[in-house]
Enzyme design. Structure first.
Site, PDB file in Angstrom:
ATOM      1  N   THR A  76       0.815  -1.220   0.000  1.00 54.57           N
ATOM      2  CA  THR A  76       0.000   0.000   0.000  1.00 54.57           C
ATOM      3  C   THR A  76       0.846   1.267   0.000  1.00 54.57           C
ATOM      4  O   THR A  76       0.313   2.366  -0.096  1.00 54.57           O
ATOM      5  CB  THR A  76      -0.934   0.036   1.225  1.00 54.57           C
ATOM      6  OG1 THR A  76      -0.147  -0.007   2.423  1.00 54.57           O
ATOM      7  CG2 THR A  76      -1.906  -1.127   1.208  1.00 54.57           C
ATOM      8  N   MET A 102       4.131  -7.847   9.929  1.00 53.30           N
ATOM      9  CA  MET A 102       5.522  -8.260  10.070  1.00 53.30           C
ATOM     10  C   MET A 102       5.859  -8.670  11.500  1.00 53.30           C
ATOM     11  O   MET A 102       6.942  -9.189  11.757  1.00 53.30           O
ATOM     12  CB  MET A 102       6.461  -7.135   9.618  1.00 53.30           C
ATOM     13  CG  MET A 102       6.319  -6.733   8.159  1.00 53.30           C
ATOM     14  SD  MET A 102       6.288  -8.126   7.022  1.00 53.30           S
ATOM     15  CE  MET A 102       7.867  -8.887   7.371  1.00 53.30           C
ATOM     16  N   ALA A 148       7.839  -1.469   6.248  1.00 58.79           N
ATOM     17  CA  ALA A 148       8.717  -0.934   7.288  1.00 58.79           C
ATOM     18  C   ALA A 148       8.059   0.259   7.970  1.00 58.79           C
ATOM     19  O   ALA A 148       7.148   0.878   7.414  1.00 58.79           O
ATOM     20  CB  ALA A 148      10.057  -0.492   6.689  1.00 58.79           C
ATOM     21  N   SER A 158       9.169   3.488   8.200  1.00 60.15           N
ATOM     22  CA  SER A 158      10.258   4.070   7.412  1.00 60.15           C
ATOM     23  C   SER A 158      10.527   5.549   7.667  1.00 60.15           C
ATOM     24  O   SER A 158      11.347   6.144   6.972  1.00 60.15           O
ATOM     25  CB  SER A 158       9.969   3.869   5.919  1.00 60.15           C
ATOM     26  OG  SER A 158       8.743   4.480   5.572  1.00 60.15           O
ATOM     27  N   TYR A 182       9.283  -0.276  18.467  1.00 65.97           N
ATOM     28  CA  TYR A 182       8.388  -0.716  17.393  1.00 65.97           C
ATOM     29  C   TYR A 182       9.138  -0.768  16.068  1.00 65.97           C
ATOM     30  O   TYR A 182       8.975  -1.705  15.278  1.00 65.97           O
ATOM     31  CB  TYR A 182       7.192   0.227  17.284  1.00 65.97           C
ATOM     32  CG  TYR A 182       6.291  -0.075  16.112  1.00 65.97           C
ATOM     33  CD1 TYR A 182       5.412  -1.158  16.148  1.00 65.97           C
ATOM     34  CD2 TYR A 182       6.333   0.706  14.955  1.00 65.97           C
ATOM     35  CE1 TYR A 182       4.595  -1.454  15.066  1.00 65.97           C
ATOM     36  CE2 TYR A 182       5.522   0.417  13.870  1.00 65.97           C
ATOM     37  CZ  TYR A 182       4.654  -0.659  13.929  1.00 65.97           C
ATOM     38  OH  TYR A 182       3.859  -0.951  12.850  1.00 65.97           O
ATOM     39  N   THR A 226      18.332   0.868   2.719  1.00 65.50           N
ATOM     40  CA  THR A 226      18.231   2.327   2.694  1.00 65.50           C
ATOM     41  C   THR A 226      19.583   3.019   2.776  1.00 65.50           C
ATOM     42  O   THR A 226      20.514   2.508   3.418  1.00 65.50           O
ATOM     43  CB  THR A 226      17.366   2.815   3.869  1.00 65.50           C
ATOM     44  OG1 THR A 226      17.433   4.244   3.977  1.00 65.50           O
ATOM     45  CG2 THR A 226      17.849   2.231   5.194  1.00 65.50           C
ATOM     46  N   GLU A 249      20.095   5.489   4.510  1.00 63.83           N
ATOM     47  CA  GLU A 249      20.273   5.936   5.894  1.00 63.83           C
ATOM     48  C   GLU A 249      21.296   5.071   6.630  1.00 63.83           C
ATOM     49  O   GLU A 249      21.796   5.461   7.688  1.00 63.83           O
ATOM     50  CB  GLU A 249      18.944   5.921   6.638  1.00 63.83           C
ATOM     51  CG  GLU A 249      17.959   7.004   6.210  1.00 63.83           C
ATOM     52  CD  GLU A 249      18.364   8.400   6.678  1.00 63.83           C
ATOM     53  OE1 GLU A 249      19.033   8.499   7.728  1.00 63.83           O
ATOM     54  OE2 GLU A 249      18.019   9.381   5.996  1.00 63.83           O
ATOM     55  N   TYR A 276      15.818   3.911  13.157  1.00 61.20           N
ATOM     56  CA  TYR A 276      15.393   3.349  11.870  1.00 61.20           C
ATOM     57  C   TYR A 276      16.584   2.753  11.130  1.00 61.20           C
ATOM     58  O   TYR A 276      16.543   1.609  10.658  1.00 61.20           O
ATOM     59  CB  TYR A 276      14.733   4.434  11.019  1.00 61.20           C
ATOM     60  CG  TYR A 276      14.578   4.064   9.564  1.00 61.20           C
ATOM     61  CD1 TYR A 276      13.672   3.093   9.163  1.00 61.20           C
ATOM     62  CD2 TYR A 276      15.345   4.693   8.580  1.00 61.20           C
ATOM     63  CE1 TYR A 276      13.534   2.740   7.827  1.00 61.20           C
ATOM     64  CE2 TYR A 276      15.213   4.356   7.242  1.00 61.20           C
ATOM     65  CZ  TYR A 276      14.310   3.383   6.871  1.00 61.20           C
ATOM     66  OH  TYR A 276      14.180   3.040   5.546  1.00 61.20           O
ATOM     67  N   LYS A 301      17.387  -1.137  10.137  1.00 61.15           N
ATOM     68  CA  LYS A 301      17.585  -1.543   8.742  1.00 61.15           C
ATOM     69  C   LYS A 301      18.969  -2.168   8.531  1.00 61.15           C
ATOM     70  O   LYS A 301      19.160  -2.978   7.626  1.00 61.15           O
ATOM     71  CB  LYS A 301      17.394  -0.342   7.813  1.00 61.15           C
ATOM     72  CG  LYS A 301      15.977   0.209   7.786  1.00 61.15           C
ATOM     73  CD  LYS A 301      14.966  -0.801   7.276  1.00 61.15           C
ATOM     74  CE  LYS A 301      14.970  -0.912   5.769  1.00 61.15           C
ATOM     75  NZ  LYS A 301      13.860  -1.780   5.288  1.00 61.15           N
TER      76      LYS A 301
END
Length: 382
Positions: free
Chosen positions: A42, A98, A121, A123, A134, A166, A168, A190, A194
């Site tokens: 989505t 997930m 994710a 994100s 979380y 990513t 990041e 985050y 990742k």
């Protein structure tokens, strides 16, 4: 005796070859089914990827979370299309999460996908500071759950797995530009989550010979970008300002430098990564860099306003040609640990995948502003 032994050895070799040919034929038949499972369908990337795969003849399955309100706006045109959503089930959605390994195992064992694109994710970088546990649960452990579900379903040697990594990861950059060999230095919960996702993909690839790959995607935008991300926040505000629904916009670090591309082109790279002969990890980027300030200049130019910048830091403002303040800086939008610059080196993707971005940042901004103006004109409360 020697002749008998030779015959036995020859027979044994023939049987081994038959088994190999049988296994190869079975694997070939499995992959020719072209069944894709997308987590995060989505979202911006998920919706573009679903369109791409459907256009290539795939049956597409997507995982969506159960919620009190629908969050399927980006894929409604696919779900409501009789061509893609019909009796042959070219496009199907399934509830899942997930954080729930049992549902992931059930879905994978039922669908038996040939390719899995893991895009789901939490994100948003700044939100990860507010929801660190979380973020880790979904982005890090969620990736492990998905990989382990493939292993539990005995599909390790059949399924091809893509993980949305990513830029990041590079955080406090160790070199410019960043390539697949650049050391990671994550600067947010985050990015740390990742980073675990990245290495667990590598681990399952090496431990179980799984065709598992990481796409280290630099910032990629589109009219479908989430409204809380800085690029979409800018283009939405510019649209509202052009329609006199808003006076100015508040942003954080205007000097932050990013490598921006178009999401539609980046999902093409995802697909190409899983079509290779061997699994590998790739940086997906444009190799060009713009500041948030420059992005603002391009966006306001689309509505005929030229910005002039005055002041520094939190006192900096952007004024239009009439002296009206259009951009202000607010400390609340700064991250606890800033990532000042990100610039990718896509040379490996260009050489190995034959992938190269074509849409420029000015073209991207033009598309996003025009889309948001049309959206606001149709619904001022959008």
């Amino acid at each position: 005796m020697e002749a008998r032994n030779a015959e036995g050895l020859e027979s044994c070799i023939e049987k081994i070859q038959e088994v190999k040919l049988s296994s190869f034929a079975e694997l070939k038949a499995f992959r020719e089914r072209k069944v894709a499972l997308i987590t995060g369908i989505t979202g911006q990337d998920g919706s573009y990827l679903a369109e791409l795969l459907l256009s290539k003849g795939y049956k597409v399955h997507g995982i969506i979370r159960r919620s009190s309100s629908f969050n399927t706006a980006r894929i409604e045109h696919l779900y409501g299309n009789p061509v893609t959503h019909n009796g042959s089930a070219s496009f199907s959605l399934h509830y899942g999460d997930m954080t729930d390994s049992s549902c992931l195992i059930k879905l994978i064992s039922t669908i038996e996908p040939t390719e899995i694109y893991h895009l789901a994710a939490q994100s948003h970088v700044k939100v990860s500071f507010d929801l660190p546990e979380y973020t880790a649960e979904v982005d890090a452990v969620g990736t492990l759950r998905l990989l382990d579900a493939i292993h539990a379903c005995r599909l390790t040697e059949k399924v091809r797995f893509y993980q949305a990594s990513t830029s990041e990861l590079y955080g406090k950059v160790q070199e410019i530009p960043q390539s697949e060999l650049t050391p990671f230095y994550p600067r947010s919960p985050y990015a740390v989550a990742k980073m675990y996702g990245y290495w667990i993909v590598v681990n399952y690839r090496e431990a179980y010979k799984m065709f598992a790959c990481n796409g280290i995607l630099f910032n990629h935008e589109s009219p479908r970008r989430g409204e809380t991300f800085v690029t979409r926040k800018i283009t939405r505000s510019v649209a509202k300002i052009s329609l006199r629904q808003q006076e100015h916009i508040e942003l954080g670090n205007l000097s932050a430098l990013r490598d921006w591309g178009h999401a539609k082109e980046y999902v093409e790279a995802m697909w190409r990564i899983l079509q290779q002969d061997t699994p590998d990890d790739f940086v997906i980027a444009t190799g060009k860099q713009f500041s948030v300030r420059e992005f603002c200049n391009l966006a306001f130019a689309e509505i005929g306003e030229q910005l002039v910048w005055e002041g520094e830091g939190v006192d900096e403002v952007g004024k239009n040609q009439d002296g009206v303040v259009r951009v202000k800086v607010s400390p609340k939008y700064y991250r606890p640990t800033e990532v000042e610059t990100l610039l990718g080196n896509p040379a490996k993707a260009r050489k190995t995948l034959g992938w190269e971005p074509k849409i420029t940042v000015p073209e991207l901004v033009k598309e996003m502003v025009a889309s948001d103006i049309a959206l606001m004109e149709a619904d001022p409360m959008a």
